[in-house]
Design an enzyme around this catalytic site. Structure first.
Site, PDB file in Angstrom:
ATOM      1  N   HIS A 169       2.006   4.652  -2.834  1.00 33.46           N
ATOM      2  CA  HIS A 169       2.176   6.082  -2.558  1.00 33.46           C
ATOM      3  C   HIS A 169       3.601   6.524  -2.890  1.00 33.46           C
ATOM      4  O   HIS A 169       3.824   7.558  -3.532  1.00 33.46           O
ATOM      5  CB  HIS A 169       1.903   6.371  -1.075  1.00 33.46           C
ATOM      6  CG  HIS A 169       0.479   6.184  -0.654  1.00 33.46           C
ATOM      7  ND1 HIS A 169      -0.588   6.652  -1.386  1.00 33.46           N
ATOM      8  CD2 HIS A 169      -0.056   5.577   0.441  1.00 33.46           C
ATOM      9  CE1 HIS A 169      -1.717   6.359  -0.757  1.00 33.46           C
ATOM     10  NE2 HIS A 169      -1.423   5.705   0.343  1.00 33.46           N
ATOM     11  N   HIS A 217       0.845  -1.203   0.000  1.00 32.93           N
ATOM     12  CA  HIS A 217       0.000   0.000   0.000  1.00 32.93           C
ATOM     13  C   HIS A 217       0.879   1.252   0.000  1.00 32.93           C
ATOM     14  O   HIS A 217       0.703   2.151  -0.847  1.00 32.93           O
ATOM     15  CB  HIS A 217      -0.909  -0.004   1.230  1.00 32.93           C
ATOM     16  CG  HIS A 217      -1.802   1.185   1.321  1.00 32.93           C
ATOM     17  ND1 HIS A 217      -3.091   1.178   0.838  1.00 32.93           N
ATOM     18  CD2 HIS A 217      -1.600   2.431   1.829  1.00 32.93           C
ATOM     19  CE1 HIS A 217      -3.648   2.364   1.046  1.00 32.93           C
ATOM     20  NE2 HIS A 217      -2.758   3.146   1.649  1.00 32.93           N
ATOM     21  N   GLU A 218       1.820   1.301   0.931  1.00 35.82           N
ATOM     22  CA  GLU A 218       2.686   2.476   1.019  1.00 35.82           C
ATOM     23  C   GLU A 218       3.640   2.561  -0.168  1.00 35.82           C
ATOM     24  O   GLU A 218       4.034   3.659  -0.571  1.00 35.82           O
ATOM     25  CB  GLU A 218       3.470   2.462   2.338  1.00 35.82           C
ATOM     26  CG  GLU A 218       2.602   2.457   3.591  1.00 35.82           C
ATOM     27  CD  GLU A 218       1.604   3.603   3.640  1.00 35.82           C
ATOM     28  OE1 GLU A 218       1.875   4.664   3.030  1.00 35.82           O
ATOM     29  OE2 GLU A 218       0.534   3.442   4.276  1.00 35.82           O
TER      30      GLU A 218
END
Length: 421
Positions: free
Chosen positions: A22, A18-19
């Site tokens: 980003h 997920h990170e």
């Protein structure tokens, strides 16, 4: 211990990917990423590579990528401030030492008259013992040094808010999208490694300590009849087997062209709510998928579960089930414990479902979540200018506080469900 390891691996993978979404798109937009963190709270492990610090933190409740400009910059040089300067070969400032200046013998101590460390990148000031006002250029990758800790400056063009709306939105939405990609990859791998279950009346893999193995059944045996009832598909067989716990049944099978009847006694398996059923320790037959079919299977399963979870969310909104049905970290841990006992393939599938759930939850238009930030971007697009940063920050802060309160309530429900009943 196995459950702890499984939980850490699954949680770490979900948050990492997920990170990573980003992080990748923030870096592509030229944003300075100060920290890439897995977990919250105190640091357990930390190292720095290039301009980013990578950390693992104590509490398994999320993670973050700290982008320059999202929070106020840590150091501000005001008139009258005394700072030590170190220069590179081009005679531009490379380090600005805030305190403990005696550790650096080559410092030029300057009293600041004017400074801009975001846009023009300069310091005007007076060196010790001199009355001439001098101007010093600051390198774009210069660092502050405070208490021995270095922190890179963030020129305006490296800050999050300096980027186009489309770049900022992409950097935010990439996190949840990466969770969907991870689920797709896991499902595709399951298609190739585990295969696709078939509704054929044929025995798949047998458990070593199962009733089927003890009775002499073998993988590949094709079921013809059970207690005189004709079997046309796998679900026909499982329905009859489940109805006869601890009761001997006669299974007529075909093996290498030979018909034989074998007596099997399904073992009792107790389930929740007092439901009992018989099991013989055998899996359904599977078809190992080719890479192309596995990709199609991965996409199909990802879409199916996204749709299913969205439907469940709709039921939560309409009150068809309550907050008591939600699970927090404790509930996820206990479920992971049960799933881990069933084998690696079940654990992979559970990880894929959690990844989809994390992606969807983060896209909800709630403050402090990625979806809440995207909602603010939508308002900015309609207005033609961004909202006040302080007001937006306050909304996200309140949203985060409410989410933490919800987390506490859900965790308490988990504790009551699993430990206090």
């Amino acid at each position: 211990m196995d459950t702890v390891i499984a939980f850490i691996v699954i949680f770490g993978a979900l948050v990492f990917f997920h990170e990573l979404g980003h992080f990748i798109f923030a870096k592509r937009a030229g944003i300075l990423c100060r920290e890439f963190a897995i977990g919250m709270g105190p640091k357990i492990l930390a190292f720095k590579r290039n301009e980013t610090q990578y950390t693992i933190r104590l509490l398994p409740i999320g993670g973050y990528v700290r982008m320059a400009g999202e929070d106020p910059e840590m150091v501000e040089l005001k008139p009258g401030f005394r700072v030590g300067l170190l220069f590179n070969e081009d005679q531009t400032i490379q380090k600005m030492v805030v305190n403990n200046k005696d550790r650096y013998p080559d410092l030029r101590i300057v009293e600041v008259a004017e400074a801009d460390i975001e846009r023009e990148l300069f310091i005007k000031g007076y060196e010790e013992g001199e009355e001439e006002l001098k101007t010093y250029k600051i390198a774009k990758d210069a660092v502050f040094v405070e208490d021995g800790v270095e922190s890179q400056i963030a020129p305006w063009d490296r800050q999050f808010n300096s980027k186009k709306l489309s770049q900022r939105a992409l950097a935010i939405v990439a996190g949840p999208m990466m969770n969907f990609v991870l689920a797709f990859v896991i499902f595709a791998l399951l298609g190739m490694l585990q295969g696709l279950s078939l509704d054929e009346p044929e025995l798949g893999q047998l458990l070593d300590d199962g009733a089927a193995m003890e009775a002499g059944l073998r993988e590949g045996d094709r079921i013809q009849e059970i207690d005189g009832q004709t079997i046309g598909k796998w679900t026909d067989a499982t329905t009859i087997i489940q109805q006869h716990p601890n009761e001997e049944i006669q299974m007529t099978i075909e093996r290498n062209g030979e018909i034989m009847t074998i007596a099997v006694t399904p073992r009792l398996q107790e389930e929740e709510e007092g439901i009992n059923r018989g099991v013989i320790g055998v899996y359904a037959p599977v078809e190992k998928l080719s890479p192309l079919k596995a990709i199609s299977y991965g996409a199909e399963q990802t879409y199916l579960w996204i749709k299913t979870i969205l439907e469940l969310l709709g039921q939560l909104v309409t009150g068809q089930f309550t907050i008591d049905a939600l699970a927090g970290p404790v509930g996820i841990y206990k479920t992971t414990e049960v799933v881990a006992e069933s084998g690696i393939y079940y654990l992979m599938r559970w990880g894929a479902l959690l990844s989809i759930n994390l992606g969807i939850m983060n896209l909800l238009p709630l403050p402090a979540l990625d979806g809440g930030r995207l909602l603010f971007f939508g308002v900015e697009a309609l207005r033609g200018k961004p909202l006040d940063r302080q007001k937006e920050g306050m909304v996200h802060f309140v949203g985060f506080a409410l989410l933490m309160l919800l987390m506490i309530v859900v965790t308490w429900n988990d504790i009551q469900r699993f430990f206090l009943q």
